[in-house]
Design a protein around this motif. Sequence first.
Motif, PDB file in Angstrom:
ATOM      1  N   LEU A  78       0.827  -1.201   0.000  1.00 57.75           N
ATOM      2  CA  LEU A  78       0.000   0.000   0.000  1.00 57.75           C
ATOM      3  C   LEU A  78       0.863   1.252   0.000  1.00 57.75           C
ATOM      4  N   ARG A  79       1.943   1.243   0.759  1.00 54.53           N
ATOM      5  CA  ARG A  79       2.842   2.398   0.779  1.00 54.53           C
ATOM      6  C   ARG A  79       3.398   2.676  -0.611  1.00 54.53           C
ATOM      7  N   ARG A  80       3.832   1.608  -1.279  1.00 59.27           N
ATOM      8  CA  ARG A  80       4.372   1.758  -2.638  1.00 59.27           C
ATOM      9  C   ARG A  80       3.295   2.301  -3.589  1.00 59.27           C
ATOM     10  N   GLU A  81       2.065   1.785  -3.470  1.00 57.01           N
ATOM     11  CA  GLU A  81       0.954   2.240  -4.320  1.00 57.01           C
ATOM     12  C   GLU A  81       0.649   3.723  -4.084  1.00 57.01           C
ATOM     13  N   LEU A  82       0.536   4.122  -2.815  1.00 61.29           N
ATOM     14  CA  LEU A  82       0.221   5.515  -2.520  1.00 61.29           C
ATOM     15  C   LEU A  82       1.362   6.445  -2.901  1.00 61.29           C
ATOM     16  N   ARG A  83       2.583   6.008  -2.660  1.00 60.86           N
ATOM     17  CA  ARG A  83       3.741   6.846  -3.006  1.00 60.86           C
ATOM     18  C   ARG A  83       3.806   7.072  -4.517  1.00 60.86           C
ATOM     19  N   SER A  84       3.478   6.065  -5.295  1.00 59.96           N
ATOM     20  CA  SER A  84       3.492   6.246  -6.748  1.00 59.96           C
ATOM     21  C   SER A  84       2.298   7.081  -7.213  1.00 59.96           C
ATOM     22  N   ARG A  85       1.205   7.027  -6.474  1.00 63.06           N
ATOM     23  CA  ARG A  85       0.024   7.831  -6.826  1.00 63.06           C
ATOM     24  C   ARG A  85       0.227   9.308  -6.494  1.00 63.06           C
ATOM     25  N   PHE A  86       1.030   9.592  -5.465  1.00 64.83           N
ATOM     26  CA  PHE A  86       1.275  10.963  -5.024  1.00 64.83           C
ATOM     27  C   PHE A  86       2.777  11.229  -4.945  1.00 64.83           C
ATOM     28  N   PRO A  87       3.477  11.162  -6.075  1.00 62.79           N
ATOM     29  CA  PRO A  87       4.942  11.240  -6.050  1.00 62.79           C
ATOM     30  C   PRO A  87       5.502  12.609  -5.666  1.00 62.79           C
ATOM     31  N   ARG A  88       4.722  13.652  -5.826  1.00 61.30           N
ATOM     32  CA  ARG A  88       5.239  14.998  -5.545  1.00 61.30           C
ATOM     33  C   ARG A  88       4.893  15.497  -4.142  1.00 61.30           C
ATOM     34  N   ARG A  89       4.163  14.712  -3.394  1.00 59.11           N
ATOM     35  CA  ARG A  89       3.798  15.116  -2.036  1.00 59.11           C
ATOM     36  C   ARG A  89       4.997  14.951  -1.105  1.00 59.11           C
ATOM     37  N   PRO A  90       5.196  15.932  -0.226  1.00 62.75           N
ATOM     38  CA  PRO A  90       6.191  15.694   0.830  1.00 62.75           C
ATOM     39  C   PRO A  90       5.760  14.443   1.596  1.00 62.75           C
ATOM     40  N   TRP A  91       6.717  13.611   1.980  1.00 60.81           N
ATOM     41  CA  TRP A  91       6.396  12.288   2.522  1.00 60.81           C
ATOM     42  C   TRP A  91       7.274  11.979   3.723  1.00 60.81           C
ATOM     43  N   VAL A  92       6.650  11.500   4.798  1.00 60.96           N
ATOM     44  CA  VAL A  92       7.376  11.066   5.989  1.00 60.96           C
ATOM     45  C   VAL A  92       6.890   9.664   6.333  1.00 60.96           C
ATOM     46  N   ASP A  93       7.802   8.725   6.436  1.00 62.99           N
ATOM     47  CA  ASP A  93       7.471   7.365   6.871  1.00 62.99           C
ATOM     48  C   ASP A  93       7.668   7.270   8.374  1.00 62.99           C
ATOM     49  N   VAL A  94       6.690   6.671   9.056  1.00 70.67           N
ATOM     50  CA  VAL A  94       6.758   6.478  10.497  1.00 70.67           C
ATOM     51  C   VAL A  94       6.540   4.998  10.785  1.00 70.67           C
ATOM     52  N   ILE A  95       7.445   4.416  11.539  1.00 68.45           N
ATOM     53  CA  ILE A  95       7.269   3.022  11.960  1.00 68.45           C
ATOM     54  C   ILE A  95       6.844   3.057  13.418  1.00 68.45           C
ATOM     55  N   SER A  96       5.618   2.628  13.662  1.00 64.76           N
ATOM     56  CA  SER A  96       5.086   2.643  15.020  1.00 64.76           C
ATOM     57  C   SER A  96       5.315   1.301  15.696  1.00 64.76           C
ATOM     58  N   LYS A  97       5.127   1.273  16.985  1.00 65.51           N
ATOM     59  CA  LYS A  97       5.184   0.058  17.796  1.00 65.51           C
ATOM     60  C   LYS A  97       6.521  -0.678  17.716  1.00 65.51           C
ATOM     61  N   VAL A  98       7.607   0.054  17.495  1.00 66.40           N
ATOM     62  CA  VAL A  98       8.913  -0.602  17.405  1.00 66.40           C
ATOM     63  C   VAL A  98       9.300  -1.278  18.710  1.00 66.40           C
ATOM     64  N   ASP A  99       8.682  -0.836  19.807  1.00 68.01           N
ATOM     65  CA  ASP A  99       8.965  -1.478  21.091  1.00 68.01           C
ATOM     66  C   ASP A  99       8.451  -2.912  21.126  1.00 68.01           C
ATOM     67  N   LEU A 100       7.558  -3.276  20.197  1.00 66.89           N
ATOM     68  CA  LEU A 100       7.040  -4.644  20.120  1.00 66.89           C
ATOM     69  C   LEU A 100       7.879  -5.531  19.212  1.00 66.89           C
ATOM     70  N   GLY A 101       8.893  -4.939  18.587  1.00 67.73           N
ATOM     71  CA  GLY A 101       9.735  -5.694  17.666  1.00 67.73           C
ATOM     72  C   GLY A 101       9.288  -5.478  16.232  1.00 67.73           C
ATOM     73  N   VAL A 102      10.091  -5.932  15.319  1.00 67.17           N
ATOM     74  CA  VAL A 102       9.817  -5.794  13.885  1.00 67.17           C
ATOM     75  C   VAL A 102       9.907  -7.177  13.266  1.00 67.17           C
ATOM     76  N   VAL A 103       8.938  -7.508  12.424  1.00 66.23           N
ATOM     77  CA  VAL A 103       8.917  -8.803  11.744  1.00 66.23           C
ATOM     78  C   VAL A 103      10.223  -8.985  10.969  1.00 66.23           C
ATOM     79  N   ASP A 104      10.789 -10.177  11.022  1.00 59.51           N
ATOM     80  CA  ASP A 104      12.039 -10.460  10.317  1.00 59.51           C
ATOM     81  C   ASP A 104      11.940 -10.057   8.854  1.00 59.51           C
TER      82      ASP A 104
END
Length: 120
Positions: A81-107
């Motif tokens: 979904l991120r890739r789809e939205l980023r390609s749909r709105f390529p000129r928008r300023p964009w910030v990626d946020v990874i939430s819940k990192v305290d729970l770990g990240v899938v391998d």
Amino acid sequence: KSSTPSNRPGPSGRTFAVSQLCQIMDSPGVLNRRDGTKARNEMEELTLAAMSHLPTAVMYVMDLSGGAGDKCSSVEDQLILRRELRSRFPRRPWVDVISKVDLGVVDGARERLERILQAE
């Protein structure tokens, strides 16, 4: 650990500084639709309309812990979904946020995100 904000680069090696006042709108989430129809509900359509017609920046919040509750919110779905939205709105300023990192990240999730960022 300190909770003091830092200007050190995150995992992507990118930094930014906010220099303007802005208004933040918490919009309804958009899901990756696996059924092939890409049919969106009214709330998702509202979010996409706001992104299309308002002078917006995007703050894309991802849960890479593997604990997202919806069947359309797996780590892979969120990255697609991120890739789809980023390609749909390529000129928008964009910030990626990874939430819940305290729970770990899938391998492998962080590495997949890094590859996506490098491809941009």
